[in-house]
Design a protein around this motif. Structure first.
Motif, PDB file in Angstrom:
ATOM      1  N   ALA A  45      10.242  -3.789   1.299  1.00  0.00           N
ATOM      2  CA  ALA A  45       9.057  -3.691   0.438  1.00  0.00           C
ATOM      3  C   ALA A  45       8.116  -2.595   0.929  1.00  0.00           C
ATOM      4  CB  ALA A  45       8.332  -5.033   0.385  1.00  0.00           C
ATOM      5  N   ARG A  46       7.880  -2.551   2.222  1.00  0.00           N
ATOM      6  CA  ARG A  46       6.984  -1.518   2.776  1.00  0.00           C
ATOM      7  C   ARG A  46       7.552  -0.117   2.547  1.00  0.00           C
ATOM      8  NH1 ARG A  46       2.770  -3.444   5.721  1.00  0.00           N
ATOM      9  NH2 ARG A  46       2.891  -5.614   6.409  1.00  0.00           N
ATOM     10  N   PHE A  47       8.860   0.039   2.740  1.00  0.00           N
ATOM     11  CA  PHE A  47       9.480   1.344   2.516  1.00  0.00           C
ATOM     12  C   PHE A  47       9.393   1.726   1.037  1.00  0.00           C
ATOM     13  CE2 PHE A  47      13.059   4.320   2.055  1.00  0.00           C
ATOM     14  CZ  PHE A  47      12.719   5.241   3.037  1.00  0.00           C
ATOM     15  N   LEU A  48       9.646   0.772   0.153  1.00  0.00           N
ATOM     16  CA  LEU A  48       9.530   1.032  -1.284  1.00  0.00           C
ATOM     17  C   LEU A  48       8.124   1.461  -1.672  1.00  0.00           C
ATOM     18  CD1 LEU A  48      11.544  -1.894  -2.877  1.00  0.00           C
ATOM     19  CD2 LEU A  48      12.038   0.543  -3.135  1.00  0.00           C
ATOM     20  N   VAL A  49       7.141   0.755  -1.159  1.00  0.00           N
ATOM     21  CA  VAL A  49       5.751   1.085  -1.489  1.00  0.00           C
ATOM     22  C   VAL A  49       5.421   2.489  -0.988  1.00  0.00           C
ATOM     23  CG1 VAL A  49       3.346   0.493  -1.002  1.00  0.00           C
ATOM     24  CG2 VAL A  49       4.952  -1.293  -1.693  1.00  0.00           C
ATOM     25  N   THR A  50       5.867   2.814   0.203  1.00  0.00           N
ATOM     26  CA  THR A  50       5.586   4.134   0.770  1.00  0.00           C
ATOM     27  C   THR A  50       6.277   5.247  -0.006  1.00  0.00           C
ATOM     28  OG1 THR A  50       5.308   3.186   2.968  1.00  0.00           O
ATOM     29  CG2 THR A  50       5.783   5.540   2.865  1.00  0.00           C
ATOM     30  N   PRO A  54       3.640   4.237  -4.310  1.00  0.00           N
ATOM     31  CA  PRO A  54       2.423   4.320  -3.486  1.00  0.00           C
ATOM     32  C   PRO A  54       1.185   3.717  -4.161  1.00  0.00           C
ATOM     33  CG  PRO A  54       3.084   6.500  -4.239  1.00  0.00           C
ATOM     34  CD  PRO A  54       4.188   5.548  -4.608  1.00  0.00           C
ATOM     35  N   SER A  55       1.224   3.553  -5.468  1.00  0.00           N
ATOM     36  CA  SER A  55       0.088   2.933  -6.161  1.00  0.00           C
ATOM     37  C   SER A  55      -0.082   1.461  -5.768  1.00  0.00           C
ATOM     38  CB  SER A  55       0.237   3.051  -7.675  1.00  0.00           C
ATOM     39  OG  SER A  55       1.339   2.277  -8.114  1.00  0.00           O
ATOM     40  N   LEU A  56       0.965   0.868  -5.172  1.00  0.00           N
ATOM     41  CA  LEU A  56       0.881  -0.537  -4.747  1.00  0.00           C
ATOM     42  C   LEU A  56       0.262  -0.695  -3.358  1.00  0.00           C
ATOM     43  CD1 LEU A  56       4.342  -1.871  -5.972  1.00  0.00           C
ATOM     44  CD2 LEU A  56       2.132  -1.918  -7.144  1.00  0.00           C
ATOM     45  N   GLN A  57       0.106   0.411  -2.641  1.00  0.00           N
ATOM     46  CA  GLN A  57      -0.467   0.363  -1.297  1.00  0.00           C
ATOM     47  C   GLN A  57      -1.816  -0.350  -1.334  1.00  0.00           C
ATOM     48  OE1 GLN A  57       1.295   1.848   1.310  1.00  0.00           O
ATOM     49  NE2 GLN A  57      -0.124   0.822   2.669  1.00  0.00           N
ATOM     50  N   ASP A  58      -2.007  -1.272  -0.433  1.00  0.00           N
ATOM     51  CA  ASP A  58      -3.252  -2.042  -0.304  1.00  0.00           C
ATOM     52  C   ASP A  58      -3.512  -2.991  -1.469  1.00  0.00           C
ATOM     53  OD1 ASP A  58      -3.822  -0.778   2.158  1.00  0.00           O
ATOM     54  OD2 ASP A  58      -4.738   0.911   1.085  1.00  0.00           O
ATOM     55  N   ARG A  59      -2.525  -3.206  -2.340  1.00  0.00           N
ATOM     56  CA  ARG A  59      -2.701  -4.142  -3.454  1.00  0.00           C
ATOM     57  C   ARG A  59      -1.952  -5.447  -3.239  1.00  0.00           C
ATOM     58  NH1 ARG A  59      -1.133  -0.929  -8.666  1.00  0.00           N
ATOM     59  NH2 ARG A  59      -1.751  -2.872  -9.663  1.00  0.00           N
ATOM     60  N   ALA A  71       5.304 -11.809  -0.601  1.00  0.00           N
ATOM     61  CA  ALA A  71       4.174 -10.901  -0.804  1.00  0.00           C
ATOM     62  C   ALA A  71       3.174 -11.689  -1.634  1.00  0.00           C
ATOM     63  CB  ALA A  71       4.604  -9.646  -1.537  1.00  0.00           C
ATOM     64  N   TYR A  72       1.901 -11.487  -1.382  1.00  0.00           N
ATOM     65  CA  TYR A  72       0.917 -12.295  -2.087  1.00  0.00           C
ATOM     66  C   TYR A  72      -0.340 -11.488  -2.368  1.00  0.00           C
ATOM     67  CZ  TYR A  72      -1.314 -12.721   2.477  1.00  0.00           C
ATOM     68  OH  TYR A  72      -1.927 -12.434   3.678  1.00  0.00           O
ATOM     69  N   GLY A  73      -1.158 -12.023  -3.236  1.00  0.00           N
ATOM     70  CA  GLY A  73      -2.429 -11.405  -3.562  1.00  0.00           C
ATOM     71  C   GLY A  73      -2.931 -11.877  -4.914  1.00  0.00           C
ATOM     72  N   THR A  74      -3.976 -11.220  -5.362  1.00  0.00           N
ATOM     73  CA  THR A  74      -4.585 -11.568  -6.645  1.00  0.00           C
ATOM     74  C   THR A  74      -4.220 -10.578  -7.745  1.00  0.00           C
ATOM     75  OG1 THR A  74      -6.588 -10.365  -6.032  1.00  0.00           O
ATOM     76  CG2 THR A  74      -6.541 -12.733  -5.550  1.00  0.00           C
ATOM     77  N   ARG A  76      -1.727  -9.566  -9.935  1.00  0.00           N
ATOM     78  CA  ARG A  76      -0.433  -9.960 -10.524  1.00  0.00           C
ATOM     79  C   ARG A  76       0.412  -8.766 -10.967  1.00  0.00           C
ATOM     80  NH1 ARG A  76       1.371 -15.013 -13.485  1.00  0.00           N
ATOM     81  NH2 ARG A  76       3.412 -14.370 -14.267  1.00  0.00           N
ATOM     82  N   PRO A  77      -0.161  -7.771 -11.666  1.00  0.00           N
ATOM     83  CA  PRO A  77       0.660  -6.623 -12.068  1.00  0.00           C
ATOM     84  C   PRO A  77       1.310  -5.898 -10.880  1.00  0.00           C
ATOM     85  CG  PRO A  77      -1.350  -6.655 -13.349  1.00  0.00           C
ATOM     86  CD  PRO A  77      -1.513  -7.694 -12.256  1.00  0.00           C
ATOM     87  N   ALA A  78       0.612  -5.789  -9.775  1.00  0.00           N
ATOM     88  CA  ALA A  78       1.192  -5.144  -8.587  1.00  0.00           C
ATOM     89  C   ALA A  78       2.363  -5.957  -8.059  1.00  0.00           C
ATOM     90  CB  ALA A  78       0.124  -4.976  -7.505  1.00  0.00           C
ATOM     91  N   LEU A  79       2.202  -7.268  -7.999  1.00  0.00           N
ATOM     92  CA  LEU A  79       3.289  -8.126  -7.532  1.00  0.00           C
ATOM     93  C   LEU A  79       4.469  -8.104  -8.500  1.00  0.00           C
ATOM     94  CD1 LEU A  79       1.096 -11.026  -6.182  1.00  0.00           C
ATOM     95  CD2 LEU A  79       2.602  -9.579  -4.802  1.00  0.00           C
ATOM     96  N   GLU A  80       4.189  -8.035  -9.786  1.00  0.00           N
ATOM     97  CA  GLU A  80       5.267  -7.943 -10.773  1.00  0.00           C
ATOM     98  C   GLU A  80       6.048  -6.642 -10.597  1.00  0.00           C
ATOM     99  OE1 GLU A  80       3.056  -8.434 -14.408  1.00  0.00           O
ATOM    100  OE2 GLU A  80       3.410 -10.599 -14.445  1.00  0.00           O
ATOM    101  N   GLU A  81       5.341  -5.552 -10.370  1.00  0.00           N
ATOM    102  CA  GLU A  81       6.007  -4.262 -10.166  1.00  0.00           C
ATOM    103  C   GLU A  81       6.875  -4.300  -8.906  1.00  0.00           C
ATOM    104  OE1 GLU A  81       4.985   0.472  -9.497  1.00  0.00           O
ATOM    105  OE2 GLU A  81       3.420  -0.837 -10.295  1.00  0.00           O
ATOM    106  N   LEU A  82       6.326  -4.846  -7.827  1.00  0.00           N
ATOM    107  CA  LEU A  82       7.108  -4.971  -6.602  1.00  0.00           C
ATOM    108  C   LEU A  82       8.313  -5.874  -6.833  1.00  0.00           C
ATOM    109  CD1 LEU A  82       7.509  -4.349  -3.623  1.00  0.00           C
ATOM    110  CD2 LEU A  82       5.954  -6.259  -3.098  1.00  0.00           C
ATOM    111  N   GLY A  83       8.131  -6.933  -7.581  1.00  0.00           N
ATOM    112  CA  GLY A  83       9.233  -7.838  -7.894  1.00  0.00           C
ATOM    113  C   GLY A  83      10.353  -7.145  -8.651  1.00  0.00           C
ATOM    114  N   THR A  84      10.006  -6.283  -9.578  1.00  0.00           N
ATOM    115  CA  THR A  84      11.008  -5.529 -10.326  1.00  0.00           C
ATOM    116  C   THR A  84      11.797  -4.615  -9.390  1.00  0.00           C
ATOM    117  OG1 THR A  84       9.704  -5.611 -12.349  1.00  0.00           O
ATOM    118  CG2 THR A  84      11.345  -3.856 -12.195  1.00  0.00           C
ATOM    119  N   LEU A  85      11.097  -3.937  -8.499  1.00  0.00           N
ATOM    120  CA  LEU A  85      11.771  -3.060  -7.535  1.00  0.00           C
ATOM    121  C   LEU A  85      12.702  -3.848  -6.613  1.00  0.00           C
ATOM    122  CD1 LEU A  85       8.736  -0.794  -6.594  1.00  0.00           C
ATOM    123  CD2 LEU A  85      10.775  -0.085  -7.874  1.00  0.00           C
ATOM    124  N   LEU A  86      12.225  -4.994  -6.121  1.00  0.00           N
ATOM    125  CA  LEU A  86      13.040  -5.806  -5.217  1.00  0.00           C
ATOM    126  C   LEU A  86      14.243  -6.418  -5.933  1.00  0.00           C
ATOM    127  CD1 LEU A  86      10.306  -7.582  -3.078  1.00  0.00           C
ATOM    128  CD2 LEU A  86      11.830  -5.716  -2.376  1.00  0.00           C
TER     129      LEU A  86
END
Length: 112
Positions: A45-50, A54-59, A71-74, A76-86
């Motif tokens: 996940a960290r490598f993907l974000v980097t 990169p728009s997911l950095q710090d989200r 991965a967690y946070g408030t 939702r769109p950022a987590l959905e995008e990361l979920g699609t990549l994973l």
């Protein structure tokens, strides 16, 4: 089927979960010298974000365990995008192989 899922843990708070060791790419990951555990998936996940998102950095924040990536946070769109990549990586061995190769070339440590 993938082991990636997004849940709302409390109103406005979300967790993206991936069950480690249950994915189509696990054998490949092991062949490439890694343990397909939650810590490996945090590295993914960290490598993907980097490198790709990169728009997911710090989200999103991370809290993996041996048997699960989280991965967690408030945001939702950022987590959905990361979920699609994973999901793409967890179900596409050629994509995972390319990511591991790119990470190795970049001296990236998955910390698994």
């Amino acid at each position: 089927m993938t082991s990636v899922r997004l849940i709302e843990t409390s109103p406005g708070s979300f967790s993206l979960l991936l069950d480690a060791g249950t994915n189509q790419v696990d054998e490949l990951v092991e062949q490439r010298g890694h343990e397909p555990n939650g810590y490996f998936w945090e590295g993914v996940a960290r490598f993907l974000v980097t490198t790709e998102a990169p728009s997911l950095q710090d989200r999103v924040s991370y809290d993996p365990e041996g048997s699960m990536f989280c991965a967690y946070g408030t945001d939702r769109p950022a987590l959905e995008e990361l979920g699609t990549l994973l999901t793409d990586l967890a179900t596409t061995p050629t994509r995972m192989d390319a990511l591991i190769t790119a990470a190795k070339a970049a001296d990236f440590d998955f910390d698994d």
